[in-house]
Every structure is written in C-alpha cells, then in structure tokens.
Design an enzyme around this catalytic site. Sequence first.
Site, PDB file in Angstrom:
ATOM      1  N   CYS A   2       0.855  -1.189   0.000  1.00 20.77           N
ATOM      2  CA  CYS A   2       0.000   0.000   0.000  1.00 20.77           C
ATOM      3  C   CYS A   2       0.889   1.236   0.000  1.00 20.77           C
ATOM      4  CB  CYS A   2      -0.865   0.018   1.253  1.00 20.77           C
ATOM      5  SG  CYS A   2      -1.832  -1.475   1.492  1.00 20.77           S
ATOM      6  N   ARG A  27       1.231   1.745  -5.911  1.00 21.74           N
ATOM      7  CA  ARG A  27       1.418   0.765  -4.825  1.00 21.74           C
ATOM      8  C   ARG A  27       0.098   0.156  -4.386  1.00 21.74           C
ATOM      9  NH1 ARG A  27       6.268   0.837  -2.186  1.00 21.74           N
ATOM     10  NH2 ARG A  27       5.288  -0.146  -0.383  1.00 21.74           N
ATOM     11  N   TRP A  75      -3.893  -1.589  -1.209  1.00 19.84           N
ATOM     12  CA  TRP A  75      -3.922  -2.795  -2.020  1.00 19.84           C
ATOM     13  C   TRP A  75      -4.404  -3.879  -1.065  1.00 19.84           C
ATOM     14  CZ3 TRP A  75      -3.943  -3.880  -6.970  1.00 19.84           C
ATOM     15  CH2 TRP A  75      -3.777  -5.200  -7.392  1.00 19.84           C
ATOM     16  N   ASN A 101       0.678  -0.553   6.223  1.00 18.06           N
ATOM     17  CA  ASN A 101       1.081  -1.307   5.040  1.00 18.06           C
ATOM     18  C   ASN A 101       1.675  -2.610   5.546  1.00 18.06           C
ATOM     19  OD1 ASN A 101       1.914  -2.202   2.544  1.00 18.06           O
ATOM     20  ND2 ASN A 101       3.811  -1.027   2.566  1.00 18.06           N
ATOM     21  N   GLY A 102       1.206  -3.733   5.013  1.00 18.44           N
ATOM     22  CA  GLY A 102       1.779  -5.025   5.409  1.00 18.44           C
ATOM     23  C   GLY A 102       0.682  -5.979   5.840  1.00 18.44           C
ATOM     24  N   GLU A 484       7.255 -20.298 -20.340  1.00 21.18           N
ATOM     25  CA  GLU A 484       7.143 -18.942 -19.790  1.00 21.18           C
ATOM     26  C   GLU A 484       8.278 -18.063 -20.293  1.00 21.18           C
ATOM     27  OE1 GLU A 484       5.131 -17.082 -18.490  1.00 21.18           O
ATOM     28  OE2 GLU A 484       6.210 -15.534 -17.417  1.00 21.18           O
ATOM     29  N   LYS A 488       7.698 -14.591 -22.385  1.00 23.64           N
ATOM     30  CA  LYS A 488       8.271 -13.281 -21.995  1.00 23.64           C
ATOM     31  C   LYS A 488       8.954 -12.622 -23.182  1.00 23.64           C
ATOM     32  CE  LYS A 488       6.720 -12.520 -18.162  1.00 23.64           C
ATOM     33  NZ  LYS A 488       5.582 -13.241 -18.648  1.00 23.64           N
ATOM     34  N   GLU A 491       6.334 -11.473 -25.842  1.00 25.18           N
ATOM     35  CA  GLU A 491       5.463 -10.328 -25.505  1.00 25.18           C
ATOM     36  C   GLU A 491       6.259  -9.054 -25.218  1.00 25.18           C
ATOM     37  OE1 GLU A 491       3.015 -11.029 -22.068  1.00 25.18           O
ATOM     38  OE2 GLU A 491       4.602 -12.036 -20.997  1.00 25.18           O
ATOM     39  N   HIS A 507      11.115 -35.335 -31.854  1.00 30.14           N
ATOM     40  CA  HIS A 507       9.863 -35.618 -32.584  1.00 30.14           C
ATOM     41  C   HIS A 507       9.500 -34.492 -33.538  1.00 30.14           C
ATOM     42  CE1 HIS A 507       9.298 -39.123 -30.101  1.00 30.14           C
ATOM     43  NE2 HIS A 507       9.494 -38.388 -29.019  1.00 30.14           N
ATOM     44  N   LYS A 609      -3.165  -5.464 -19.641  1.00 29.54           N
ATOM     45  CA  LYS A 609      -2.797  -6.116 -18.375  1.00 29.54           C
ATOM     46  C   LYS A 609      -3.862  -7.133 -17.959  1.00 29.54           C
ATOM     47  CE  LYS A 609      -0.417  -7.069 -14.796  1.00 29.54           C
ATOM     48  NZ  LYS A 609       0.769  -7.938 -15.006  1.00 29.54           N
TER      49      LYS A 609
HETATM   50  C1  AGP Z   1       1.650 -12.580 -18.729  1.00 25.85           C
HETATM   51  O1  AGP Z   1       2.976 -12.077 -18.965  1.00 25.85           O
HETATM   52  C2  AGP Z   1       0.722 -12.155 -19.812  1.00 25.85           C
HETATM   53  N1  AGP Z   1       0.587 -10.738 -19.786  1.00 25.85           N
HETATM   54  C3  AGP Z   1      -0.585 -12.916 -19.877  1.00 25.85           C
HETATM   55  O2  AGP Z   1      -0.272 -14.155 -20.452  1.00 25.85           O
HETATM   56  C4  AGP Z   1      -1.341 -13.181 -18.549  1.00 25.85           C
HETATM   57  O3  AGP Z   1      -0.626 -14.106 -17.766  1.00 25.85           O
HETATM   58  C5  AGP Z   1      -2.705 -13.795 -18.902  1.00 25.85           C
HETATM   59  O4  AGP Z   1      -3.419 -12.852 -19.668  1.00 25.85           O
HETATM   60  C6  AGP Z   1      -3.515 -14.179 -17.670  1.00 25.85           C
HETATM   61  O5  AGP Z   1      -3.776 -13.032 -16.914  1.00 25.85           O
HETATM   62  P1  AGP Z   1      -4.367 -13.238 -15.431  1.00 25.85           P
HETATM   63  O6  AGP Z   1      -3.323 -13.966 -14.640  1.00 25.85           O
HETATM   64  O7  AGP Z   1      -4.605 -11.847 -14.921  1.00 25.85           O
HETATM   65  O8  AGP Z   1      -5.628 -14.029 -15.537  1.00 25.85           O
END
Ligand code: AGP
Length: 614
Positions: A2, A27, A75, A101-102, A484, A488, A491, A507, A609
């Site tokens: 927070c 935050r 938060w 905060n915490g 993953e 990264k 994206e 394969h 996001k």
């Molecule tokens: C993660 O780097 C991506 N931005 C994306 O794959 C994300 O993980 C996915 O959209 C799921 O989002 P969520 O965890 O908020 O459900």
Amino acid sequence: MCGIVGYCGPRDPVDVVVAGLRRLEYRGYDSAGVAVPADGRIREVKKAGRIANLEAALAADPLPSSGAGIGHTRWATHGAPVDLNAHPHVSADGRIALVHNGIVENWASLRTELEADGVAPVSETDTEIAVHLLARAVAGGIDLTTAMRQVAPRLEGAFTLVAVDAHDPGTVVAARRNSPLVVGVGQGEHFVASDVAAFIAHTREAIELGQDQVVTITADTVEVTDLDGAPGEVRPYHVDWDLAAAEKGGHDWFMRKEIHEQPEAIAHTLLGRHDVDGRLVLDELRISEEELRLVDTIVVIACGSSFYAGMVAKYAIEHWARIPCEVELASEFRYRDPIVGPRTLVVAISQSGETADTLMAIRHARAQQARVLSICNTNGSTIARESDAVIHTHAGPEIGVASTKGFLTQLVACYLLGLYLAQLRGTKFDDEIAAVVAELERMPVMVQQVLDDHGVVTELAAELAGARSILFLGRHVGYPIALEGALKLKELAYIHAEGFAAGELKHGPIALIEQDLPVFVVVPPQGRDQLHTKVVSNIQEIRARGARTVVLAEEGDPIAAAHASVLITLPKVSTLLQPLVAVVPLQLFACELATRQGHDVDHPRNLAKSVTVE
Ligand code: AGP
C-alpha cells in the site's frame, strides 16, 4: 503493498498527503483515505476506488486545517476493497487514526483479546486491531510514541504503521518491520512515506529507517528510537532520482522493479500461511477439510503465464497430494464439454482476477457443481468473488503488463495448496511437509541471489539483441518454465520464441536447430531420477547440430556446464521448487533484451494487463 504518507508542517496536510498518495497510487488503488487531528478529535475521509473518489469526497466535504495529517492508498490483503475497510482506521473513542502497510499475522488472536475487553472492531481488516491497541495504550496516560513502542512488538508479520493522536495535533508517529518507511526532511516540515516518491516534490533529503524502529515527527523535529526507547541509528541520504524514477524505485521500468520485488513478494505470500512447525494454515480457504478430502480430481484453469504456473502446480500437487490434476487453457475448457462434478476441485489462477476466459470457465465449472478455488493477486476481483475459496498472492499491484512477481507468487500459492492437500490427506508426513515449507522460506534469499548475479544475463541480452528466433527447452517442471521464458520474449521483444518439452525435440522441433541458434535449456537439479541425464543428452543433441546452448543449471553441476556455450548458474534447490529460481534469469533476459531494442516493456504492443474480453 500500500501507499502511506504522513506530514507535519505549515502547509495544508490534506493537500500534501493526497498529492503524495497520487504519486504512490501504483502501490495500491483499491481505496484511499486521509485523516487529520482537529478540534480534539480525528476527522477522516476515506473512499473505495481510485484516489479520484477520495478527492471528490474531500471537495464535497473538506476537512478542517490541522498541523498534521496521514493518508493511505490501499492494495487489499485482508477485507474487501470497500469504504469500511479503507484506511485510515479510527479508534472507537475517535482519538487515534492509523494507516498500515503489510500483514498482521496474529490479528485474529489480538481481535479476540480486544473483544474480551469490550472493543468491537467494525471492519474486516487486520489494521483496525492495531488502532484499538494504540487507543487502549494512550487511554492509560502514555503518549502516542510510547504507545507505538508498546504495541508494535505485539504484532507478528510485516508492517509499517503511521498514526496521529487528536490530543497531540502537531505530531505523527510511525513504526516499521519488514515493510518500507522513509522520512522526508524539509525546512520547517517533515514527512513519512512508503517511498520517496511521496515527498520529493518538497524535499530530496531523506532518512532511511531500520527494522523495528519508531519515528516521531513534528514540523521541526525528527526523533528515531528503537522499540525500547533507546536512540535509533539515523541514516540520512540525498535522493537524486527524478519523480518518474522514484515511482519505479529507481528502476527504469515497472517491470524491472517488479522483477526485483520478487523476494519480498514471495515472503509476503508465505506470511501467516504456516505455523512454526511448518504445518500449513490456509485459514482463508472456505472449503471444508471434509470436502477437500473427498476431491478426486483437480482441474487447473488459467491463461498465459498463469497457465504455465498451473502446469508447475500439476507436478507438485500430484507428487505431494496424489490427486489427479489436469491443467486446462481457460479458453478451451468449457468448449470441450468437460467432465466435472461435486468431487472436482477447479483451481482458477489469475493475477488480475478479471480474465474473461477464466471467469467464464469457472462459471461453467460451478454450473456443473464443481467447487472452485481461485489463486488471485487482486482482492475483491470478480474471479475471487465468484469462487468458493481464494488464496491471495500478496505480490502487491503488478503494473507491468508482462507478469513477473505475479507469476512467481502464483507458484508459491500453488505449492502451498499442494502441501496443504498433502497435509490434509496424509499423503506426506509432517516432517516432509515442514522440510518443503522451510525451503520455501529460504526462497526469497535464493531469488535475491539470482537477481544479484545477473551479469551473465545482461551480457547475453546485449549479444542476442539482434536474434530472430530463440528456443527454450525444459523437462518436468522445467518445461512450463521454458514456455514462460518464450512467452516473456514474445510479448516484450516481439521475437519469435518457442518453448518445448526437451523430450519432444527429436519428434520434430530438432529440425529447427541450425548453426548458432540460441537455445536456452533449463537443467533439473542433479540426482533426481533420470531427469538430469536426459536433459544433458538433449543439450548434446542440439550442440552437435550447431546450437548456441544457454544452460541454466544449479551451481556445482560440471556435467551441464561442460555442454554450455553460456552458463547461467542457479542456487541449489529441490526439483519441484526449481521454477522459482529458474524463471528469474529468463525474466531478466527478456526485459534486458527488449529494453535494449528500445521497447516499452511496461506497455508491450497489442497487450492489455487484464484481458476482460473472450
Ligand atoms: C503474462 O505475462 C501475460 N501478460 C498474460 O499471459 C497473462 O498471464 C494472462 O493474460 C492471464 O492473466 P491473469 O493472470 O490476470 O488471468
């Protein structure tokens, strides 16, 4: 995580505090509030939602002038993000206001003690407990500073506390343990805040506070003591960040800041979830132990990085709890007419808690009588509200679109769930579970070690900035990490990147291997079955065909090192927990390479996001 601001001085404390909260809104932004001591009592305004809601409420009903003020942007960790749970919290006698905060781990036992004393907390928060303890102390005739020294040691967990006393209107008192607090030193005015962004518009002179220290500020004085009243060490410093950098903790991007916040995020996610003997205590689970014992199938549902966290969860849950565990892309789940029922536990993993694919999938599962447990980072989110139970990851707000600390704390929550199920069903002995819990508690240090040792990754990102394609290989829990790592890079750097199960190479994908093609390989710890040997032979296969092998292997693994064009060493951790350290170099690599290409890693093109459309 927070945002907190306190002020003493000649300016209008409400203006100073609210402006400071605006700079700390990254935050936390579930709710916000401000309080001032005036006319012998506390006057406060607090509203759910963004700070704009607070500003509108203040415009409609201004607070009186005062010599001090405190404020908070929340938060949520305990208690939904509603007005009642917003900070500041005020004592029943209207004398003390507190922001926090915490996480206070022992809030329940303290609440019981207060209720036995006839005090009736009105909110769902752990914070309110502390304000009533402070009020009870000052009612006995001591000042707020002394009361803070008495109350802070009784709180277990992580906290920054900032309070004002209506009977001493020119003073702000604060205390910290495992949670940030910094003092701003102005001319005839002083500040306390979660970080310098709140006050560098007024002063760049600051004082760093140590663990378990109490600070008392007035317009003209700053007094730092430790909990028993002895003078505390004062560490002044000059802030040379600009405001933008201050909001990112001195980093260039929120994503890089959040990568470096991961040790703290892991520690916060573990807080209060096991006892000193290593027994799991998931008191936020609202699914009865009896029902959990009857679960015969687990289906993890998620998207993107959260899906990869679910893939790791599968290995851990099946190994520890011996429950069949499937992992499904949320966008596919309900269209395949899944077989779920009352003995199915659906685990929905979502950082935002608003992903439409995941939300629609859990609605479908619930309609089929399945029980739904969600792992969310956002308190009060739609997915959390529509679940039977929630395990919150306490990563704090994740501003960067690419998930980093959100992903890592999802892994921690999945491990906690797997261990809890094993404990409940007796598939692991208590000492075995305690050993894993003890290793999880060491993970903040292990992750910090990887973060500190990022030189190889940074150099590699410079070398590979022009790469057109990069592959990632892993086996067992290393396979989701390979996926993953590839995501990264896709994206953030908009490079073709693909993750494979190492065993799948022969394969088909091995046809992709050509001279100098960079291939990252996550090598399992030595000594676990055949995993290590098989991955090393995969590395040999691709090296023989000219690949540039970037090998992630535990320190002291000469066999893996011998086949590395570039070696990234990882701390020694157990096989199932290796994702917590293996993913970090891949996050750093993608972030570094993308920034070198001039990309905005906080807002990658085409991405949001939270994907709230199907
Ligand atoms: C993660 O780097 C991506 N931005 C994306 O794959 C994300 O993980 C996915 O959209 C799921 O989002 P969520 O965890 O908020 O459900």
